[in-house]
Motif scaffolding. Sequence first.
Motif, PDB file in Angstrom:
ATOM      1  N   PRO A  59      12.132 -16.983  16.070  1.00 18.87           N
ATOM      2  CA  PRO A  59      11.639 -17.218  14.694  1.00 18.87           C
ATOM      3  C   PRO A  59      12.720 -17.831  13.793  1.00 18.87           C
ATOM      4  O   PRO A  59      12.412 -18.621  12.898  1.00 18.87           O
ATOM      5  CB  PRO A  59      11.254 -15.805  14.212  1.00 18.87           C
ATOM      6  CG  PRO A  59      11.006 -15.034  15.463  1.00 18.87           C
ATOM      7  CD  PRO A  59      11.970 -15.570  16.477  1.00 18.87           C
ATOM      8  N   ILE A  87      12.966 -21.708  14.520  1.00 21.26           N
ATOM      9  CA  ILE A  87      11.930 -22.603  13.976  1.00 21.26           C
ATOM     10  C   ILE A  87      11.650 -22.379  12.490  1.00 21.26           C
ATOM     11  O   ILE A  87      10.748 -22.992  11.934  1.00 21.26           O
ATOM     12  CB  ILE A  87      10.608 -22.487  14.786  1.00 21.26           C
ATOM     13  CG1 ILE A  87      10.002 -21.080  14.676  1.00 21.26           C
ATOM     14  CG2 ILE A  87      10.829 -22.865  16.248  1.00 21.26           C
ATOM     15  CD1 ILE A  87       8.535 -21.049  15.077  1.00 21.26           C
ATOM     16  N   ASP A  88      12.434 -21.509  11.834  1.00 23.78           N
ATOM     17  CA  ASP A  88      12.183 -21.184  10.425  1.00 23.78           C
ATOM     18  C   ASP A  88      12.456 -22.407   9.529  1.00 23.78           C
ATOM     19  O   ASP A  88      13.599 -22.859   9.419  1.00 23.78           O
ATOM     20  CB  ASP A  88      13.114 -20.024  10.032  1.00 23.78           C
ATOM     21  CG  ASP A  88      12.835 -19.517   8.625  1.00 23.78           C
ATOM     22  OD1 ASP A  88      12.130 -20.213   7.867  1.00 23.78           O
ATOM     23  OD2 ASP A  88      13.334 -18.426   8.282  1.00 23.78           O
ATOM     24  N   ASP A 135       4.265 -25.620  17.131  1.00 20.94           N
ATOM     25  CA  ASP A 135       4.130 -24.232  16.667  1.00 20.94           C
ATOM     26  C   ASP A 135       4.264 -24.204  15.144  1.00 20.94           C
ATOM     27  O   ASP A 135       4.986 -25.034  14.585  1.00 20.94           O
ATOM     28  CB  ASP A 135       5.286 -23.429  17.315  1.00 20.94           C
ATOM     29  CG  ASP A 135       4.996 -21.952  17.363  1.00 20.94           C
ATOM     30  OD1 ASP A 135       3.878 -21.552  16.997  1.00 20.94           O
ATOM     31  OD2 ASP A 135       5.901 -21.190  17.771  1.00 20.94           O
ATOM     32  N   LYS A 136       3.582 -23.245  14.488  1.00 19.26           N
ATOM     33  CA  LYS A 136       3.648 -23.125  13.026  1.00 19.26           C
ATOM     34  C   LYS A 136       3.420 -24.503  12.369  1.00 19.26           C
ATOM     35  O   LYS A 136       4.217 -24.967  11.549  1.00 19.26           O
ATOM     36  CB  LYS A 136       5.008 -22.561  12.586  1.00 19.26           C
ATOM     37  CG  LYS A 136       5.370 -21.212  13.195  1.00 19.26           C
ATOM     38  CD  LYS A 136       4.851 -20.071  12.344  1.00 19.26           C
ATOM     39  CE  LYS A 136       5.279 -18.721  12.830  1.00 19.26           C
ATOM     40  NZ  LYS A 136       4.642 -18.245  14.062  1.00 19.26           N
ATOM     41  N   GLU A 165       1.192 -25.893  10.238  1.00 19.83           N
ATOM     42  CA  GLU A 165       0.990 -26.069   8.784  1.00 19.83           C
ATOM     43  C   GLU A 165       2.313 -25.941   8.029  1.00 19.83           C
ATOM     44  O   GLU A 165       2.644 -26.769   7.185  1.00 19.83           O
ATOM     45  CB  GLU A 165       0.016 -25.005   8.246  1.00 19.83           C
ATOM     46  CG  GLU A 165      -1.326 -24.977   8.928  1.00 19.83           C
ATOM     47  CD  GLU A 165      -2.195 -26.151   8.523  1.00 19.83           C
ATOM     48  OE1 GLU A 165      -2.065 -26.603   7.381  1.00 19.83           O
ATOM     49  OE2 GLU A 165      -2.968 -26.642   9.382  1.00 19.83           O
ATOM     50  N   GLU A 166       3.062 -24.867   8.378  1.00 20.78           N
ATOM     51  CA  GLU A 166       4.325 -24.584   7.673  1.00 20.78           C
ATOM     52  C   GLU A 166       5.358 -25.682   7.819  1.00 20.78           C
ATOM     53  O   GLU A 166       6.164 -25.921   6.940  1.00 20.78           O
ATOM     54  CB  GLU A 166       4.973 -23.353   8.321  1.00 20.78           C
ATOM     55  CG  GLU A 166       4.634 -22.028   7.711  1.00 20.78           C
ATOM     56  CD  GLU A 166       5.262 -20.943   8.588  1.00 20.78           C
ATOM     57  OE1 GLU A 166       4.475 -20.269   9.262  1.00 20.78           O
ATOM     58  OE2 GLU A 166       6.510 -20.801   8.579  1.00 20.78           O
ATOM     59  N   ARG A 167       5.373 -26.315   8.989  1.00 19.12           N
ATOM     60  CA  ARG A 167       6.469 -27.239   9.316  1.00 19.12           C
ATOM     61  C   ARG A 167       6.086 -28.714   9.171  1.00 19.12           C
ATOM     62  O   ARG A 167       6.927 -29.585   9.290  1.00 19.12           O
ATOM     63  CB  ARG A 167       6.981 -26.953  10.744  1.00 19.12           C
ATOM     64  CG  ARG A 167       7.486 -25.515  10.894  1.00 19.12           C
ATOM     65  CD  ARG A 167       8.406 -25.379  12.085  1.00 19.12           C
ATOM     66  NE  ARG A 167       7.722 -25.543  13.350  1.00 19.12           N
ATOM     67  CZ  ARG A 167       8.340 -25.785  14.504  1.00 19.12           C
ATOM     68  NH1 ARG A 167       9.639 -25.925  14.552  1.00 19.12           N
ATOM     69  NH2 ARG A 167       7.655 -25.904  15.628  1.00 19.12           N
ATOM     70  N   ARG A 168       4.779 -28.981   8.900  1.00 15.64           N
ATOM     71  CA  ARG A 168       4.302 -30.362   8.873  1.00 15.64           C
ATOM     72  C   ARG A 168       5.130 -31.270   7.948  1.00 15.64           C
ATOM     73  O   ARG A 168       5.545 -32.363   8.326  1.00 15.64           O
ATOM     74  CB  ARG A 168       2.839 -30.376   8.447  1.00 15.64           C
ATOM     75  CG  ARG A 168       2.265 -31.770   8.343  1.00 15.64           C
ATOM     76  CD  ARG A 168       0.808 -31.736   7.984  1.00 15.64           C
ATOM     77  NE  ARG A 168       0.009 -31.177   9.057  1.00 15.64           N
ATOM     78  CZ  ARG A 168      -1.021 -30.337   8.869  1.00 15.64           C
ATOM     79  NH1 ARG A 168      -1.354 -29.958   7.651  1.00 15.64           N
ATOM     80  NH2 ARG A 168      -1.702 -29.891   9.897  1.00 15.64           N
ATOM     81  N   GLU A 211       0.601 -33.469  16.579  1.00 11.55           N
ATOM     82  CA  GLU A 211       0.328 -32.051  16.316  1.00 11.55           C
ATOM     83  C   GLU A 211      -0.497 -31.436  17.435  1.00 11.55           C
ATOM     84  O   GLU A 211      -1.604 -31.917  17.733  1.00 11.55           O
ATOM     85  CB  GLU A 211      -0.424 -31.909  14.992  1.00 11.55           C
ATOM     86  CG  GLU A 211       0.460 -32.226  13.804  1.00 11.55           C
ATOM     87  CD  GLU A 211      -0.219 -31.935  12.466  1.00 11.55           C
ATOM     88  OE1 GLU A 211       0.420 -32.177  11.447  1.00 11.55           O
ATOM     89  OE2 GLU A 211      -1.381 -31.480  12.445  1.00 11.55           O
ATOM     90  N   SER A 212       0.034 -30.366  18.012  1.00 10.49           N
ATOM     91  CA  SER A 212      -0.667 -29.633  19.079  1.00 10.49           C
ATOM     92  C   SER A 212      -1.278 -30.601  20.098  1.00 10.49           C
ATOM     93  O   SER A 212      -2.449 -30.489  20.450  1.00 10.49           O
ATOM     94  CB  SER A 212      -1.753 -28.743  18.488  1.00 10.49           C
ATOM     95  OG  SER A 212      -1.193 -27.894  17.511  1.00 10.49           O
TER      96      SER A 212
END
Length: 290
Positions: free
Chosen positions: A84, A87-88, A253-254, A256-259, A271-272
């Motif tokens: 975590p 990738i934060d 991963d994550k 939305e947060e990292r876009r 994305e994915s």
Amino acid sequence: MKVPELEKATVRIRQPERVREIIQSLREQGVAKLQVISDFDMTLSRFGCNGRRCPTSHNILDTSRVISEDGKKKLKDLLHYYYPIEIDPNRTLEEKRPLMVEWWTKAHELLVQQKIRKGDIAQIVRESEAMLRDGYEEFFERLHKNNVPLFIFSAGVGDILEEIIRQANVFYSNVNVVSNYMDFNEDGVLTRFKGPLIHTYNKNNTVLQGTGYFQQLSTRTSIILLGDSMGDLTMADGVPSVENILKIGFLNDKVEERRGKYLDSYDIVLESDETLDVVNGILRYILAET
Ligand SMILES: Nc1ccn([C@@H]2O[C@H](COP(=O)(O)O)[C@@H](O)[C@H]2O)c(=O)n1
Ligand SMILES: [Mg+2]
């Protein structure tokens, strides 16, 4: 420009005109100037496997039958604590770097305690859920057929990732790997990892000193860079004179947060997307195979 794969729903681009221009220039500069620099784990290998996470080259070893139950638990605890952080999006790279050194150092120490045997590596990989992204055959074959150097720069475990590529029958002569390699004694038992330690956020020229890799390829000034982490963006820093660079990022991963950060940093964000379709489509166009 004809790259129909760029219309896929997984593709996000902040500056489409700029991307078109780079791709056009890569095509005009021609195959003799092209090189591909790629991360391995979660870039050439898949992130999702049948609804679960695919293993990284480290995870393949960590969860294998050669690791004791206690060792497995400790390695899993490290992953749950440090991943975590890795990738934060709210921590700076300066904050993350010492913590990544801590993670890799502790994990490598635990692996060394397990007395892993070189002779077990091929079977460990065979028994794992390692999977390359869909379209990997086309990707590796096209680069090989066109003599385009592929440099794989990985903070994973070199011995494991090489074995994955070998077992997939795509370890061609144009592929070069720089990663963390295990050192075995005369009895074939792991005693240490060879330096320098490569982690997610030092994948740059500092760990390539002495390899001379990019210097030998000084005429290859057109770059396609593939990564899945913000740390992968510096992988081409050692290339002497970059003329055109196209950075393609897998956001696994994550999302939305990292876009936002990914769109600021990579020219194309996937994305994915568990495939190499977009990369293959771009290569087909650049190499004038449309
Ligand atoms: N003990 C560890 C340390 C790192 N990882 C993951 O490995 C990946 C790094 O390798 P690249 O080929 O992507 O450079 C990265 O995704 C880390 O999360 C691990 O699984 N275990
Ligand atoms: Mg990666």
